[in-house]
Design a protein around this motif. Sequence first.
Motif, short mmCIF file in Angstrom:
data_model
loop_
_atom_site.label_atom_id
_atom_site.label_comp_id
_atom_site.label_asym_id
_atom_site.label_seq_id
_atom_site.Cartn_x
_atom_site.Cartn_y
_atom_site.Cartn_z
N LEU A 134 0.86 -1.18 0.00
CA LEU A 134 0.00 0.00 0.00
C LEU A 134 0.89 1.23 0.00
CD1 LEU A 134 -2.85 -0.56 2.64
CD2 LEU A 134 -2.96 -0.84 0.18
N GLU A 181 -2.13 5.63 1.52
CA GLU A 181 -3.16 4.63 1.83
C GLU A 181 -2.94 4.03 3.22
OE1 GLU A 181 -4.35 2.57 -2.36
OE2 GLU A 181 -2.26 2.33 -1.70
N THR A 182 -1.68 3.77 3.55
CA THR A 182 -1.37 3.20 4.85
C THR A 182 -1.72 4.17 5.97
OG1 THR A 182 0.37 1.84 3.88
CG2 THR A 182 0.46 2.18 6.26
N HIS A 203 -3.97 6.61 5.84
CA HIS A 203 -5.43 6.71 5.89
C HIS A 203 -6.02 5.52 6.66
CE1 HIS A 203 -9.51 7.64 4.68
NE2 HIS A 203 -9.62 6.37 4.30
N TRP A 204 -5.57 4.31 6.31
CA TRP A 204 -6.05 3.12 7.00
C TRP A 204 -5.69 3.15 8.47
CZ3 TRP A 204 -2.12 -0.14 8.86
CH2 TRP A 204 -2.59 -1.18 9.66
N ALA A 213 -7.80 5.48 10.50
CA ALA A 213 -9.16 4.95 10.65
C ALA A 213 -9.17 3.77 11.61
CB ALA A 213 -9.72 4.53 9.29
N TRP A 214 -8.18 2.89 11.51
CA TRP A 214 -8.13 1.71 12.34
C TRP A 214 -7.96 2.06 13.82
CZ3 TRP A 214 -5.14 -1.29 15.60
CH2 TRP A 214 -5.49 -2.65 15.70
N GLN A 241 -4.13 -8.73 2.80
CA GLN A 241 -5.29 -8.65 3.68
C GLN A 241 -6.02 -9.98 3.74
OE1 GLN A 241 -7.72 -5.61 1.88
NE2 GLN A 241 -8.79 -7.06 0.59
N GLY A 253 -10.84 -7.70 5.58
CA GLY A 253 -10.15 -6.41 5.48
C GLY A 253 -9.05 -6.20 6.49
N TYR A 264 -5.29 -6.40 7.85
CA TYR A 264 -4.05 -6.25 7.07
C TYR A 264 -2.86 -7.02 7.65
CZ TYR A 264 -5.79 -2.48 4.06
OH TYR A 264 -6.47 -1.75 3.12
N SER A 268 -9.60 -6.60 11.19
CA SER A 268 -10.73 -5.68 11.02
C SER A 268 -11.57 -5.59 12.29
CB SER A 268 -11.61 -6.14 9.85
OG SER A 268 -12.17 -7.41 10.14
#
Length: 159
Positions: free
Chosen positions: A22, A26-27, A29-30, A33-34, A50, A54, A56, A78
């Motif tokens: 990623l 992207e990393t 952002h994830w 959020a995580w 993944q 979802g 990772y 997830s």
Amino acid sequence: MAVPFDYAGGDGVDFEPFEAFLSAEETTHWFRAWTGNGELDGDGFRVFGQDGSGGYAAFWLIHPSQPLADQPVVFLGSEGETSVVARDLGDFLWLLADGFGPWEAATSHEPDWVPRPNRDLTAIAEQFAPGQRRSAAAVIELATQEFPGFDDTVMELCR
């Protein structure tokens, strides 16, 4: 990661490797959020795959002076699962060869789940990590022993 993983209707390995890591964006952002923490970046991880829900799989860049292949492999699920599943790439290859994916290594399994060793992945592990042959159970145990505080470290970042 060119060898396909067979989910086998829920009886196989639930792992989907990416063709590339990623991106940093992207990393980040994830990871924000995580964790629910907008102040973080994802620079401590190189995400490479993944599971079906979802979660990772990533290299955790904990050893700044060491190459990527010598960094531990982690799973961030997830549903909030966290685990160091292998101490480095060589151990991760043997984990895969023994029929486990990152999710399977990080979580409790259904009582009737049985790992299915993979000849193609065993050949890859033999080629790239011949001196590290060990069972998935040994790989997981060594990773847990070397990095016992991973879950606490990650949970401290969560909001």
